[in-house]
Scaffold this motif. Structure first.
Motif, PDB file in Angstrom:
ATOM      1  N   VAL A 187       0.816  -1.296  -0.143  1.00  0.00           N
ATOM      2  CA  VAL A 187       0.167   0.027   0.178  1.00  0.00           C
ATOM      3  C   VAL A 187       0.999   1.288  -0.027  1.00  0.00           C
ATOM      4  O   VAL A 187       0.752   2.091  -0.541  1.00  0.00           O
ATOM      5  N   VAL A 188       1.772   1.197   0.721  1.00  0.00           N
ATOM      6  CA  VAL A 188       2.798   2.455   0.771  1.00  0.00           C
ATOM      7  C   VAL A 188       3.748   2.523  -0.430  1.00  0.00           C
ATOM      8  O   VAL A 188       3.828   3.799  -0.857  1.00  0.00           O
ATOM      9  N   GLY A 189       3.943   1.592  -1.276  1.00  0.00           N
ATOM     10  CA  GLY A 189       5.001   1.638  -2.296  1.00  0.00           C
ATOM     11  C   GLY A 189       4.230   1.537  -3.716  1.00  0.00           C
ATOM     12  O   GLY A 189       4.832   1.885  -4.781  1.00  0.00           O
ATOM     13  N   TYR A 190       3.104   0.995  -3.952  1.00  0.00           N
ATOM     14  CA  TYR A 190       2.695   0.632  -5.099  1.00  0.00           C
ATOM     15  C   TYR A 190       2.384   1.763  -6.185  1.00  0.00           C
ATOM     16  O   TYR A 190       2.758   1.636  -7.281  1.00  0.00           O
ATOM     17  N   ALA A 191       2.067   2.876  -5.474  1.00  0.00           N
ATOM     18  CA  ALA A 191       1.496   3.850  -6.423  1.00  0.00           C
ATOM     19  C   ALA A 191       2.560   4.994  -6.351  1.00  0.00           C
ATOM     20  O   ALA A 191       2.466   6.244  -6.674  1.00  0.00           O
ATOM     21  N   SER A 192       3.733   4.680  -5.753  1.00  0.00           N
ATOM     22  CA  SER A 192       4.938   5.845  -5.436  1.00  0.00           C
ATOM     23  C   SER A 192       5.088   6.400  -6.894  1.00  0.00           C
ATOM     24  O   SER A 192       5.479   7.680  -6.928  1.00  0.00           O
ATOM     25  N   ILE A 193       5.477   5.725  -7.807  1.00  0.00           N
ATOM     26  CA  ILE A 193       5.786   6.425  -9.290  1.00  0.00           C
ATOM     27  C   ILE A 193       4.660   6.596 -10.220  1.00  0.00           C
ATOM     28  O   ILE A 193       4.518   7.615 -10.745  1.00  0.00           O
ATOM     29  N   THR A 194       3.583   5.430 -10.134  1.00  0.00           N
ATOM     30  CA  THR A 194       2.563   5.765 -11.252  1.00  0.00           C
ATOM     31  C   THR A 194       1.510   6.669 -10.991  1.00  0.00           C
ATOM     32  O   THR A 194       1.087   7.574 -11.668  1.00  0.00           O
ATOM     33  N   ARG A 195       1.465   7.192  -9.716  1.00  0.00           N
ATOM     34  CA  ARG A 195       0.354   8.211  -9.373  1.00  0.00           C
ATOM     35  C   ARG A 195       1.050   9.499  -9.613  1.00  0.00           C
ATOM     36  O   ARG A 195       0.255  10.416 -10.246  1.00  0.00           O
ATOM     37  N   GLU A 196       2.426   9.627  -9.659  1.00  0.00           N
ATOM     38  CA  GLU A 196       3.008  10.981 -10.213  1.00  0.00           C
ATOM     39  C   GLU A 196       2.938  10.997 -11.812  1.00  0.00           C
ATOM     40  O   GLU A 196       2.766  11.839 -12.287  1.00  0.00           O
ATOM     41  N   ARG A 197       2.950   9.805 -12.188  1.00  0.00           N
ATOM     42  CA  ARG A 197       3.074   9.691 -13.696  1.00  0.00           C
ATOM     43  C   ARG A 197       1.685  10.284 -14.111  1.00  0.00           C
ATOM     44  O   ARG A 197       1.910  10.754 -15.194  1.00  0.00           O
ATOM     45  N   GLU A 198       0.747   9.595 -13.623  1.00  0.00           N
ATOM     46  CA  GLU A 198      -0.716   9.630 -14.041  1.00  0.00           C
ATOM     47  C   GLU A 198      -1.077  11.495 -13.852  1.00  0.00           C
ATOM     48  O   GLU A 198      -1.687  11.989 -14.700  1.00  0.00           O
ATOM     49  N   SER A 199      -0.539  11.853 -12.683  1.00  0.00           N
ATOM     50  CA  SER A 199      -0.794  13.297 -12.468  1.00  0.00           C
ATOM     51  C   SER A 199      -0.284  14.307 -13.041  1.00  0.00           C
ATOM     52  O   SER A 199      -0.667  15.509 -13.102  1.00  0.00           O
ATOM     53  N   GLY A 200       1.029  14.183 -13.750  1.00  0.00           N
ATOM     54  CA  GLY A 200       1.881  14.878 -14.492  1.00  0.00           C
ATOM     55  C   GLY A 200       2.874  15.421 -13.791  1.00  0.00           C
ATOM     56  O   GLY A 200       3.898  16.100 -14.227  1.00  0.00           O
ATOM     57  N   THR A 201       2.914  15.067 -12.299  1.00  0.00           N
ATOM     58  CA  THR A 201       4.050  15.822 -11.421  1.00  0.00           C
ATOM     59  C   THR A 201       5.318  15.251 -11.530  1.00  0.00           C
ATOM     60  O   THR A 201       6.387  15.614 -11.267  1.00  0.00           O
ATOM     61  N   LEU A 202       5.356  13.886 -12.204  1.00  0.00           N
ATOM     62  CA  LEU A 202       6.417  13.292 -12.478  1.00  0.00           C
ATOM     63  C   LEU A 202       7.364  14.018 -13.578  1.00  0.00           C
ATOM     64  O   LEU A 202       8.680  14.230 -13.433  1.00  0.00           O
ATOM     65  N   LYS A 203       6.815  14.682 -14.489  1.00  0.00           N
ATOM     66  CA  LYS A 203       7.590  15.548 -15.363  1.00  0.00           C
ATOM     67  C   LYS A 203       8.238  16.699 -14.867  1.00  0.00           C
ATOM     68  O   LYS A 203       9.255  17.069 -15.198  1.00  0.00           O
TER      69      LYS A 203
END
Length: 298
Positions: free
Chosen positions: A76-92
């Motif tokens: 729960v702590v780790g599964y969305a650590s990167i994909t959530r930022e990728r989907e929201s656009g904050t990763l870029k």
């Protein structure tokens, strides 16, 4: 270093949220709760061997719960650590700063590992304050080792979840991959290894001893089983006794496995090798996820 900045930000964000406090309270209840029976039921109040036996019994009882709960929370702590930022656009936006993709993955792993390790440490500290004072030095050392081992289990599954998140394209993919891995380890792995080893004995002519050695090696490839048998090593007199617990139910191993394995443990099944297998379940998914993340089109 850039990865340190990512890790610090990730951890600070978690500390500001309710997650870290909820997890801390949960682990305090999980670990200190059974220890409180020492007072409420009046057991384990003596000194020496009696209190030591109670402390070691708690290790045996708690490992069954932690082997389920800790991986779930780590996922729960780790599964969305990167994909959530990728989907929201904050990763870029994050990558527009002086952070490489490797910095992001490793930083997320470090930050989320701290998020899971800190509440576990708080829970064990609370349990130790309740349980340990009347116990021997051996029980104290075993209890502390069990605490570090449980933190390692949490970190391993954080690495697994973050690695999957780095390789996935969406939260849904990351969740399916992480939960699928947990279900495989927790539900299907043991049955599958038993059937494979039994088939090899029946159709490939393996001796009973070699059959159980093959099955033992396959079971130890499961990080949850590796965690359990390392916890057993803290309680039983020999590592072979600890490994035999993997065959059968809690404290009631398969007599046929006991007889076939004997008392001499091959070096590849000793505690250092088993611990190394657990660490590999942290390193390999993170590395594979990082490689795939480097190649991904964001």
């Amino acid at each position: 270093m850039s990865l340190e900045a990512v890790a610090r930000k990730d951890f600070r964000d978690a500390v500001r949220s309710r997650w870290i406090w909820v997890l801390s309270a949960l682990f305090v209840v999980l670990f200190a709760g059974p220890a409180l029976f020492r007072f409420t039921l009046g057991i384990g109040l003596g000194d020496g061997a009696e209190a030591t036996g109670i402390a070691l019994l708690f290790i045996q009882l708690m490992k069954e719960g932690t082997a389920v709960l800790v991986p779930i929370i780590a996922i729960v702590v780790g599964y969305a650590s990167i994909t959530r930022e990728r989907e929201s656009g904050t990763l870029k936006l994050l990558l527009s700063l002086p952070h490489s993709r490797a910095d992001v993955v490793v930083g997320k792993v470090l930050g989320r590992s701290a998020v899971i390790a800190l509440p576990i440490a708080v829970g064990f500290l609370a349990a130790g304050l309740v349980l340990i004072p009347a116990s021997s030095g051996f029980a104290l050392a075993s209890f502390l080792a069990f605490g570090f081992l449980t933190m390692l289990l949490g970190v391993v599954f954080v690495g697994l979840a973050v690695g999957i998140s780095a390789a996935a394209r969406s939260d849904r993919e990351a969740m399916v991959g992480s939960v699928g891995a947990f279900v495989l380890f927790q539900v299907f792995w043991g049955t599958a290894t038993s059937r494979i080893a039994g088939g090899l004995q029946e159709y490939a002519g393996l001796t009973a001893q070699n059959r159980y050695l093959v099955e033992l090696g396959a079971k130890l490839l499961n990080p949850i089983a590796a965690y359990k048998t390392l916890a057993d090593s803290l309680v039983f007199e020999s590592q072979m006794q600890a490994r035999q617990q993997l065959f059968g139910f809690f404290l009631f191993p398969d007599p046929a496995a006991q007889e076939a394995l004997g008392q001499e443990l091959p070096v590849v099944f000793t505690d250092p090798f088993v611990a190394a297998l657990m660490v590999l379940w942290f390193v390999v998914p993170v590395y594979v996820g990082m490689v795939l993340f480097e190649r991904a089109d964001l």
